[in-house]
Design a protein around this motif. Structure first.
Motif, PDB file in Angstrom:
ATOM      1  N   SER A  65       1.105  -1.090  -3.667  1.00  0.00           N
ATOM      2  CA  SER A  65       2.168  -0.247  -4.229  1.00  0.00           C
ATOM      3  C   SER A  65       1.650   1.167  -4.522  1.00  0.00           C
ATOM      4  O   SER A  65       2.392   2.136  -4.470  1.00  0.00           O
ATOM      5  CB  SER A  65       2.811  -0.893  -5.472  1.00  0.00           C
ATOM      6  OG  SER A  65       1.954  -0.802  -6.571  1.00  0.00           O
ATOM      7  N   LEU A  66       0.362   1.294  -4.808  1.00  0.00           N
ATOM      8  CA  LEU A  66      -0.198   2.630  -5.084  1.00  0.00           C
ATOM      9  C   LEU A  66      -0.637   3.355  -3.816  1.00  0.00           C
ATOM     10  O   LEU A  66      -0.490   4.579  -3.704  1.00  0.00           O
ATOM     11  CB  LEU A  66      -1.417   2.507  -6.013  1.00  0.00           C
ATOM     12  CG  LEU A  66      -1.176   2.830  -7.484  1.00  0.00           C
ATOM     13  CD1 LEU A  66      -0.329   1.746  -8.118  1.00  0.00           C
ATOM     14  CD2 LEU A  66      -2.482   2.959  -8.223  1.00  0.00           C
ATOM     15  N   LEU A  67      -1.200   2.578  -2.868  1.00  0.00           N
ATOM     16  CA  LEU A  67      -1.823   3.227  -1.702  1.00  0.00           C
ATOM     17  C   LEU A  67      -1.016   3.098  -0.420  1.00  0.00           C
ATOM     18  O   LEU A  67      -1.270   3.820   0.543  1.00  0.00           O
ATOM     19  CB  LEU A  67      -3.206   2.606  -1.435  1.00  0.00           C
ATOM     20  CG  LEU A  67      -4.285   2.770  -2.499  1.00  0.00           C
ATOM     21  CD1 LEU A  67      -5.540   2.025  -2.079  1.00  0.00           C
ATOM     22  CD2 LEU A  67      -4.623   4.244  -2.718  1.00  0.00           C
ATOM     23  N   GLY A  68      -0.091   2.132  -0.388  1.00  0.00           N
ATOM     24  CA  GLY A  68       0.572   1.799   0.877  1.00  0.00           C
ATOM     25  C   GLY A  68      -0.229   0.713   1.579  1.00  0.00           C
ATOM     26  O   GLY A  68      -1.429   0.536   1.306  1.00  0.00           O
ATOM     27  N   LEU A  69       0.425   0.012   2.489  1.00  0.00           N
ATOM     28  CA  LEU A  69      -0.179  -1.164   3.113  1.00  0.00           C
ATOM     29  C   LEU A  69      -1.456  -0.837   3.897  1.00  0.00           C
ATOM     30  O   LEU A  69      -2.498  -1.479   3.712  1.00  0.00           O
ATOM     31  CB  LEU A  69       0.863  -1.827   4.027  1.00  0.00           C
ATOM     32  CG  LEU A  69       0.489  -3.170   4.626  1.00  0.00           C
ATOM     33  CD1 LEU A  69       0.150  -4.195   3.556  1.00  0.00           C
ATOM     34  CD2 LEU A  69       1.620  -3.682   5.509  1.00  0.00           C
ATOM     35  N   GLN A  70      -1.388   0.185   4.752  1.00  0.00           N
ATOM     36  CA  GLN A  70      -2.542   0.477   5.612  1.00  0.00           C
ATOM     37  C   GLN A  70      -3.749   0.932   4.793  1.00  0.00           C
ATOM     38  O   GLN A  70      -4.879   0.506   5.027  1.00  0.00           O
ATOM     39  CB  GLN A  70      -2.177   1.540   6.679  1.00  0.00           C
ATOM     40  CG  GLN A  70      -1.228   1.034   7.766  1.00  0.00           C
ATOM     41  CD  GLN A  70      -1.578  -0.373   8.275  1.00  0.00           C
ATOM     42  OE1 GLN A  70      -2.745  -0.693   8.535  1.00  0.00           O
ATOM     43  NE2 GLN A  70      -0.568  -1.238   8.397  1.00  0.00           N
ATOM     44  N   GLU A  71      -3.503   1.797   3.804  1.00  0.00           N
ATOM     45  CA  GLU A  71      -4.599   2.289   2.954  1.00  0.00           C
ATOM     46  C   GLU A  71      -5.196   1.155   2.132  1.00  0.00           C
ATOM     47  O   GLU A  71      -6.398   1.128   1.867  1.00  0.00           O
ATOM     48  CB  GLU A  71      -4.087   3.395   2.017  1.00  0.00           C
ATOM     49  CG  GLU A  71      -3.892   4.728   2.694  1.00  0.00           C
ATOM     50  CD  GLU A  71      -5.220   5.366   3.088  1.00  0.00           C
ATOM     51  OE1 GLU A  71      -6.125   5.455   2.252  1.00  0.00           O
ATOM     52  OE2 GLU A  71      -5.342   5.763   4.259  1.00  0.00           O
ATOM     53  N   ALA A  72      -4.341   0.240   1.703  1.00  0.00           N
ATOM     54  CA  ALA A  72      -4.838  -0.900   0.917  1.00  0.00           C
ATOM     55  C   ALA A  72      -5.741  -1.771   1.783  1.00  0.00           C
ATOM     56  O   ALA A  72      -6.800  -2.234   1.336  1.00  0.00           O
ATOM     57  CB  ALA A  72      -3.676  -1.726   0.359  1.00  0.00           C
ATOM     58  N   LYS A  73      -5.341  -1.952   3.051  1.00  0.00           N
ATOM     59  CA  LYS A  73      -6.186  -2.728   3.968  1.00  0.00           C
ATOM     60  C   LYS A  73      -7.526  -2.016   4.198  1.00  0.00           C
ATOM     61  O   LYS A  73      -8.575  -2.646   4.266  1.00  0.00           O
ATOM     62  CB  LYS A  73      -5.473  -2.937   5.315  1.00  0.00           C
ATOM     63  CG  LYS A  73      -4.378  -3.988   5.245  1.00  0.00           C
ATOM     64  CD  LYS A  73      -3.787  -4.210   6.628  1.00  0.00           C
ATOM     65  CE  LYS A  73      -2.708  -5.274   6.601  1.00  0.00           C
ATOM     66  NZ  LYS A  73      -2.054  -5.459   7.895  1.00  0.00           N
ATOM     67  N   ALA A  74      -7.465  -0.678   4.317  1.00  0.00           N
ATOM     68  CA  ALA A  74      -8.699   0.103   4.525  1.00  0.00           C
ATOM     69  C   ALA A  74      -9.597  -0.008   3.285  1.00  0.00           C
ATOM     70  O   ALA A  74     -10.827  -0.128   3.399  1.00  0.00           O
ATOM     71  CB  ALA A  74      -8.351   1.557   4.813  1.00  0.00           C
ATOM     72  N   ALA A  75      -8.989  -0.004   2.106  1.00  0.00           N
ATOM     73  CA  ALA A  75      -9.768  -0.123   0.861  1.00  0.00           C
ATOM     74  C   ALA A  75     -10.442  -1.489   0.795  1.00  0.00           C
ATOM     75  O   ALA A  75     -11.582  -1.617   0.329  1.00  0.00           O
ATOM     76  CB  ALA A  75      -8.859   0.088  -0.351  1.00  0.00           C
ATOM     77  N   LEU A  76      -9.746  -2.517   1.280  1.00  0.00           N
ATOM     78  CA  LEU A  76     -10.333  -3.863   1.313  1.00  0.00           C
ATOM     79  C   LEU A  76     -11.579  -3.873   2.207  1.00  0.00           C
ATOM     80  O   LEU A  76     -12.646  -4.370   1.805  1.00  0.00           O
ATOM     81  CB  LEU A  76      -9.286  -4.864   1.833  1.00  0.00           C
ATOM     82  CG  LEU A  76      -9.771  -6.285   2.130  1.00  0.00           C
ATOM     83  CD1 LEU A  76     -10.303  -6.961   0.878  1.00  0.00           C
ATOM     84  CD2 LEU A  76      -8.634  -7.141   2.713  1.00  0.00           C
TER      85      LEU A  76
END
Ligand code: GRG
Length: 307
Positions: free
Chosen positions: A261-272
């Motif tokens: 919700s903070l980063l968006g789906l793609q950015e969240a995957k990249a953060a993972l």
């Protein structure tokens, strides 16, 4: 950087990571028997405790301790009481987290949550009993006085006022607020990361690891903890109820802040991916000066976090 280290270690890490599977096949049953054994007498409190321990989860935290010991080629049994203690704390936290005053979940691990199967008072007391029993279990004769004292302090700090309880408080206070990423990370470090950190520190203490190694193991715990939480958020968004054993989109419906919700789906995957890589790096750093360290036991944990 990580690629370079992996190249150096090529041949040492099995392509198919089987180490953790083997550890599980050897110790899962022993762990489950040991977890339940103090609560065999027939009464309501034990029934409620047995209910939550029997509908067990993945036992990630106990196996993180066992994995550190295996990585150092130490007897796994020396980690048993430290492992029981953290699983009792984790189970208490889930029982209390499901209560109407907290996350208000009717289901946990595919079955009714403790307060739905019993009642709220029984669930609160089962959680209280597990929380306090965790510290009793650390006083086992298996440990020296010094180790008992250190483990007790580590568990108190990670689970309590400055750790998981603070994280849960910050989380509840942040509902319906728009957090920045830094604030979200702080919540996760406390709420879930602190117990992972206990596991790595307890394993390190019992394996008599050096200070330098302990620093790397703590770094692994921190990155693994964040990766774990991002993975949890992504699962919440992408996976069905059946796969997770509870209702879908719970966090969104409570207006909670999550990585997607903070980063968006793609950015969240990249953060993972970034956190998983940093966790790998922390473990592989130990191999650089300790040639007989077996990183695969810890690296295997990162396989849980596939999306
Ligand atoms: C009540 C003081 C207090 C704290 C509760 C851990 C926690 C704090 C709440 C759980 C909320 C939650 C879903 C957090 C996300 C990450 C997490 C800890 C998931 C559950 O842990 P797993 O995946 O569960 O290890 P299993 O079921 O495998 O044991």
């Amino acid at each position: 950087m990580i690629v370079g280290k992996l190249k150096i270690l090529k041949g040492k890490i099995p392509v198919k990571m089987e180490a953790l599977k083997t550890l599980r096949s050897q110790y899962e049953e022993k762990l489950q028997i040991a977890l339940l054994s103090p609560f065999s007498a027939n009464n309501l409190l034990n029934e409620s405790i047995r209910y939550s321990l029997t509908h067990a989860g993945k036992h990630l935290r106990p196996f993180l301790i066992f994995a550190v010991l295996a990585a150092y080629d130490k007897e796994i049994e020396i980690g048993l009481n430290a492992a029981l203690a953290v699983e009792y704390i984790h189970t208490y936290s889930l029982i209390h987290d499901d209560l109407p005053a907290m996350d208000n979940d009717d289901y946990r691990r595919g079955v009714l949550s403790n307060h739905k199967q019993f009642d709220e008072a029984t669930a609160i007391l089962a959680g209280d009993a597990l929380l306090t029993y965790a510290f009793e279990v650390l006083q086992a004769d298996a440990y020296t006085f010094e180790k008992k004292a250190k483990l007790t302090a580590l568990l108190a700090r990670s689970s309590g006022y400055e750790g998981m309880v603070l994280g849960q408080t910050l989380d509840i206070c942040s509902e319906e607020q728009n957090l920045c990423l830094e604030a979200l990370v702080k919540i996760h470090r406390k709420k879930t990361g602190a117990l992972f950190s206990y596991c790595l520190q307890a394993g390190s203490l019992l394996a008599d690891a050096t200070r330098e190694d302990t620093r790397h193991l703590i770094a692994f715990a921190e990155h693994f903890g964040l990766a774990y939480q991002i993975h949890n958020d992504l699962q919440e968004l992408l996976w069905s109820d059946d796969a997770r054993g509870k209702k879908q989109h719970g966090d969104q419906s409570l207006g909670k802040n999550t990585y997607p919700s903070l980063l968006g789906l793609q950015e969240a995957k990249a953060a993972l991916t970034e956190q998983k890589n940093s966790a790998k790096e922390a473990v592989l750093a130990i191999c650089e000066h300790k040639s007989d360290f077996k990183p695969e036991y810890l690296l295997d944990f990162l396989d849980y976090l596939a999306i």
